[in-house]
Design a protein around this motif. Structure first.
Motif, PDB file in Angstrom:
ATOM      1  N   MET A   1      46.855 -45.421  81.792  1.00 53.43           N
ATOM      2  CA  MET A   1      47.347 -44.073  81.981  1.00 53.43           C
ATOM      3  C   MET A   1      48.390 -43.765  80.906  1.00 53.43           C
ATOM      4  SD  MET A   1      49.576 -42.333  84.997  1.00 53.43           S
ATOM      5  CE  MET A   1      50.993 -43.285  84.576  1.00 53.43           C
ATOM      6  N   ARG A   2      48.339 -42.589  80.368  1.00 53.65           N
ATOM      7  CA  ARG A   2      49.325 -42.125  79.394  1.00 53.65           C
ATOM      8  C   ARG A   2      50.368 -41.306  80.137  1.00 53.65           C
ATOM      9  NH1 ARG A   2      48.340 -38.431  74.056  1.00 53.65           N
ATOM     10  NH2 ARG A   2      50.468 -38.615  73.280  1.00 53.65           N
ATOM     11  N   PHE A   3      51.635 -41.671  79.964  1.00 50.45           N
ATOM     12  CA  PHE A   3      52.738 -41.029  80.678  1.00 50.45           C
ATOM     13  C   PHE A   3      53.756 -40.551  79.656  1.00 50.45           C
ATOM     14  CE2 PHE A   3      56.551 -41.646  83.626  1.00 50.45           C
ATOM     15  CZ  PHE A   3      56.303 -40.491  84.348  1.00 50.45           C
ATOM     16  N   VAL A   4      53.921 -39.228  79.549  1.00 46.81           N
ATOM     17  CA  VAL A   4      54.828 -38.633  78.570  1.00 46.81           C
ATOM     18  C   VAL A   4      55.995 -37.987  79.295  1.00 46.81           C
ATOM     19  CG1 VAL A   4      55.071 -36.949  76.694  1.00 46.81           C
ATOM     20  CG2 VAL A   4      52.904 -38.169  76.993  1.00 46.81           C
ATOM     21  N   ILE A   5      57.202 -38.364  78.895  1.00 45.91           N
ATOM     22  CA  ILE A   5      58.400 -37.713  79.417  1.00 45.91           C
ATOM     23  C   ILE A   5      58.827 -36.694  78.379  1.00 45.91           C
ATOM     24  CG2 ILE A   5      60.819 -38.028  80.039  1.00 45.91           C
ATOM     25  CD1 ILE A   5      60.032 -40.807  81.109  1.00 45.91           C
ATOM     26  N   VAL A   6      58.884 -35.426  78.792  1.00 53.68           N
ATOM     27  CA  VAL A   6      59.249 -34.325  77.897  1.00 53.68           C
ATOM     28  C   VAL A   6      60.677 -33.919  78.243  1.00 53.68           C
ATOM     29  CG1 VAL A   6      58.696 -31.986  77.139  1.00 53.68           C
ATOM     30  CG2 VAL A   6      56.853 -33.540  77.833  1.00 53.68           C
ATOM     31  N   THR A   7      61.564 -34.059  77.280  1.00 53.86           N
ATOM     32  CA  THR A   7      62.962 -33.724  77.509  1.00 53.86           C
ATOM     33  C   THR A   7      63.539 -33.107  76.254  1.00 53.86           C
ATOM     34  OG1 THR A   7      65.048 -34.557  78.440  1.00 53.86           O
ATOM     35  CG2 THR A   7      63.868 -36.007  76.880  1.00 53.86           C
ATOM     36  N   GLY A   8      64.811 -32.808  76.280  1.00 57.20           N
ATOM     37  CA  GLY A   8      65.459 -32.227  75.118  1.00 57.20           C
ATOM     38  C   GLY A   8      66.399 -31.111  75.493  1.00 57.20           C
ATOM     39  N   MET A   9      66.780 -30.358  74.500  1.00 58.27           N
ATOM     40  CA  MET A   9      67.760 -29.291  74.678  1.00 58.27           C
ATOM     41  C   MET A   9      67.193 -28.124  75.475  1.00 58.27           C
ATOM     42  SD  MET A   9      70.501 -30.377  73.202  1.00 58.27           S
ATOM     43  CE  MET A   9      71.468 -28.861  73.155  1.00 58.27           C
ATOM     44  N   SER A  10      68.020 -27.575  76.345  1.00 52.44           N
ATOM     45  CA  SER A  10      67.638 -26.369  77.077  1.00 52.44           C
ATOM     46  C   SER A  10      67.427 -25.256  76.059  1.00 52.44           C
ATOM     47  CB  SER A  10      68.740 -25.971  78.064  1.00 52.44           C
ATOM     48  OG  SER A  10      68.939 -26.985  79.010  1.00 52.44           O
ATOM     49  N   GLY A  11      66.266 -24.623  76.113  1.00 49.59           N
ATOM     50  CA  GLY A  11      65.926 -23.597  75.128  1.00 49.59           C
ATOM     51  C   GLY A  11      65.203 -24.164  73.920  1.00 49.59           C
ATOM     52  N   GLY A  12      64.948 -25.470  73.927  1.00 54.26           N
ATOM     53  CA  GLY A  12      64.308 -26.128  72.790  1.00 54.26           C
ATOM     54  C   GLY A  12      62.792 -26.065  72.793  1.00 54.26           C
ATOM     55  N   GLY A  13      62.189 -25.631  73.899  1.00 55.08           N
ATOM     56  CA  GLY A  13      60.737 -25.497  73.952  1.00 55.08           C
ATOM     57  C   GLY A  13      60.038 -26.409  74.944  1.00 55.08           C
ATOM     58  N   LYS A  14      60.787 -27.022  75.857  1.00 55.64           N
ATOM     59  CA  LYS A  14      60.183 -27.953  76.818  1.00 55.64           C
ATOM     60  C   LYS A  14      59.153 -27.265  77.704  1.00 55.64           C
ATOM     61  CE  LYS A  14      63.976 -29.331  78.689  1.00 55.64           C
ATOM     62  NZ  LYS A  14      64.902 -28.457  77.963  1.00 55.64           N
ATOM     63  N   SER A  15      59.464 -26.115  78.217  1.00 52.14           N
ATOM     64  CA  SER A  15      58.530 -25.405  79.105  1.00 52.14           C
ATOM     65  C   SER A  15      57.246 -25.051  78.358  1.00 52.14           C
ATOM     66  CB  SER A  15      59.166 -24.128  79.663  1.00 52.14           C
ATOM     67  OG  SER A  15      60.257 -24.455  80.478  1.00 52.14           O
ATOM     68  N   THR A  16      57.374 -24.614  77.126  1.00 50.44           N
ATOM     69  CA  THR A  16      56.205 -24.293  76.305  1.00 50.44           C
ATOM     70  C   THR A  16      55.379 -25.548  76.055  1.00 50.44           C
ATOM     71  OG1 THR A  16      57.417 -22.483  75.259  1.00 50.44           O
ATOM     72  CG2 THR A  16      55.456 -23.297  74.115  1.00 50.44           C
ATOM     73  N   ALA A  17      56.042 -26.650  75.725  1.00 50.03           N
ATOM     74  CA  ALA A  17      55.333 -27.912  75.481  1.00 50.03           C
ATOM     75  C   ALA A  17      54.621 -28.381  76.750  1.00 50.03           C
ATOM     76  CB  ALA A  17      56.299 -28.981  74.986  1.00 50.03           C
ATOM     77  N   MET A  18      55.272 -28.241  77.897  1.00 51.46           N
ATOM     78  CA  MET A  18      54.651 -28.652  79.166  1.00 51.46           C
ATOM     79  C   MET A  18      53.389 -27.825  79.438  1.00 51.46           C
ATOM     80  SD  MET A  18      56.220 -31.223  80.642  1.00 51.46           S
ATOM     81  CE  MET A  18      55.930 -31.110  82.406  1.00 51.46           C
ATOM     82  N   LYS A  19      53.439 -26.536  79.168  1.00 55.85           N
ATOM     83  CA  LYS A  19      52.256 -25.685  79.360  1.00 55.85           C
ATOM     84  C   LYS A  19      51.124 -26.128  78.429  1.00 55.85           C
ATOM     85  CE  LYS A  19      54.952 -21.685  80.769  1.00 55.85           C
ATOM     86  NZ  LYS A  19      55.534 -20.410  80.347  1.00 55.85           N
ATOM     87  N   MET A  20      51.474 -26.474  77.197  1.00 55.74           N
ATOM     88  CA  MET A  20      50.464 -26.918  76.236  1.00 55.74           C
ATOM     89  C   MET A  20      49.856 -28.255  76.662  1.00 55.74           C
ATOM     90  SD  MET A  20      52.310 -25.929  72.679  1.00 55.74           S
ATOM     91  CE  MET A  20      52.580 -24.221  72.212  1.00 55.74           C
ATOM     92  N   LEU A  21      50.680 -29.159  77.157  1.00 59.54           N
ATOM     93  CA  LEU A  21      50.170 -30.442  77.632  1.00 59.54           C
ATOM     94  C   LEU A  21      49.265 -30.251  78.849  1.00 59.54           C
ATOM     95  CD1 LEU A  21      53.364 -32.637  77.162  1.00 59.54           C
ATOM     96  CD2 LEU A  21      51.212 -32.828  75.895  1.00 59.54           C
ATOM     97  N   GLU A  22      49.643 -29.328  79.715  1.00 57.94           N
ATOM     98  CA  GLU A  22      48.794 -29.031  80.878  1.00 57.94           C
ATOM     99  C   GLU A  22      47.436 -28.491  80.414  1.00 57.94           C
ATOM    100  OE1 GLU A  22      49.387 -27.223  85.317  1.00 57.94           O
ATOM    101  OE2 GLU A  22      50.415 -26.177  83.681  1.00 57.94           O
ATOM    102  N   ASP A  23      47.452 -27.613  79.427  1.00 57.31           N
ATOM    103  CA  ASP A  23      46.202 -27.087  78.865  1.00 57.31           C
ATOM    104  C   ASP A  23      45.361 -28.193  78.224  1.00 57.31           C
ATOM    105  OD1 ASP A  23      46.923 -24.549  79.676  1.00 57.31           O
ATOM    106  OD2 ASP A  23      47.540 -23.864  77.682  1.00 57.31           O
TER     107      ASP A  23
END
Length: 184
Positions: A1-23
């Motif tokens: 299983m591939r497990f990616v933890i997405v973190t970083g600065m608030s406003g840095g693009g985490k929500s956008t990256a999460m949507k892209m990973l979901e897609d």
């Protein structure tokens, strides 16, 4: 299983990256308490879960204990989980601009001083950034460019995993050697 933890600065693009990973077929969960990460990984790794790729978004909201994240990641890697950390950031000026445009309050700016919140968050996340597998600066990236960068990372990881599986299957390397190669 591939497990990616997405973190970083608030406003840095985490929500956008999460949507892209979901897609891209990842099972995504956002803002889980740090104390539950290892249990989450255990559940995902169960043979009947059917989940091959998962992404977990972590940020400074909800009083997260980021001091524990490095310990938890090391523990997961020692348990033979394939864990990757993706850190998204942007310049202070761009983060400030993004906050002003959205009229949101920074999660660490108790007195409403956005820049003070950005500086406190950058300091809090410094050690995670240092050990992240991937750091993406979104200061000048368009959304499509962020997607292209995530696709490049995904292709590189999948290539390494295929090579590693072949090497492990033939006995050329063991799991400990695989993790040493992956973490370089």
């Amino acid at each position: 299983m591939r497990f990616v933890i997405v973190t970083g600065m608030s406003g840095g693009g985490k929500s956008t990256a999460m949507k892209m990973l979901e897609d891209a077929g990842f099972y995504c969960a956002d803002n889980m308490p740090v104390a539950l990460i290892d249990k989450f990984a255990e559940l995902l790794a169960m043979p009947n879960s059917g989940i091959q790729k998962a992404a977990l978004g972590l940020d400074v909201r909800a009083d997260q204990s980021f001091k524990d994240i490095k310990k938890i990641i090391a523990s997961l890697q020692a348990s033979q989980y394939s864990v990757e950390v993706l850190f998204l950031e942007s310049s202070d000026q761009v983060l400030l601009k993004r906050y002003k445009e959205t009229r949101r309050v920074h999660p660490l700016s108790s007195d409403g001083d956005i820049m003070q919140g950005i500086m406190a968050e950058r300091q809090l996340l410094a050690s995670i950034r240092e050990t992240a597998d991937y750091v993406i600066d979104t200061t000048q990236l368009l959304t499509r460019e962020l997607k292209e960068e995530l696709e490049r990372i995904s292709i590189a990881v999948e290539t390494l995993q295929l090579w590693s599986e072949r090497m492990i299957a033939t006995g050329a390397i063991d799991m400990e050697q695989y993790h040493a190669i992956k973490n370089k």
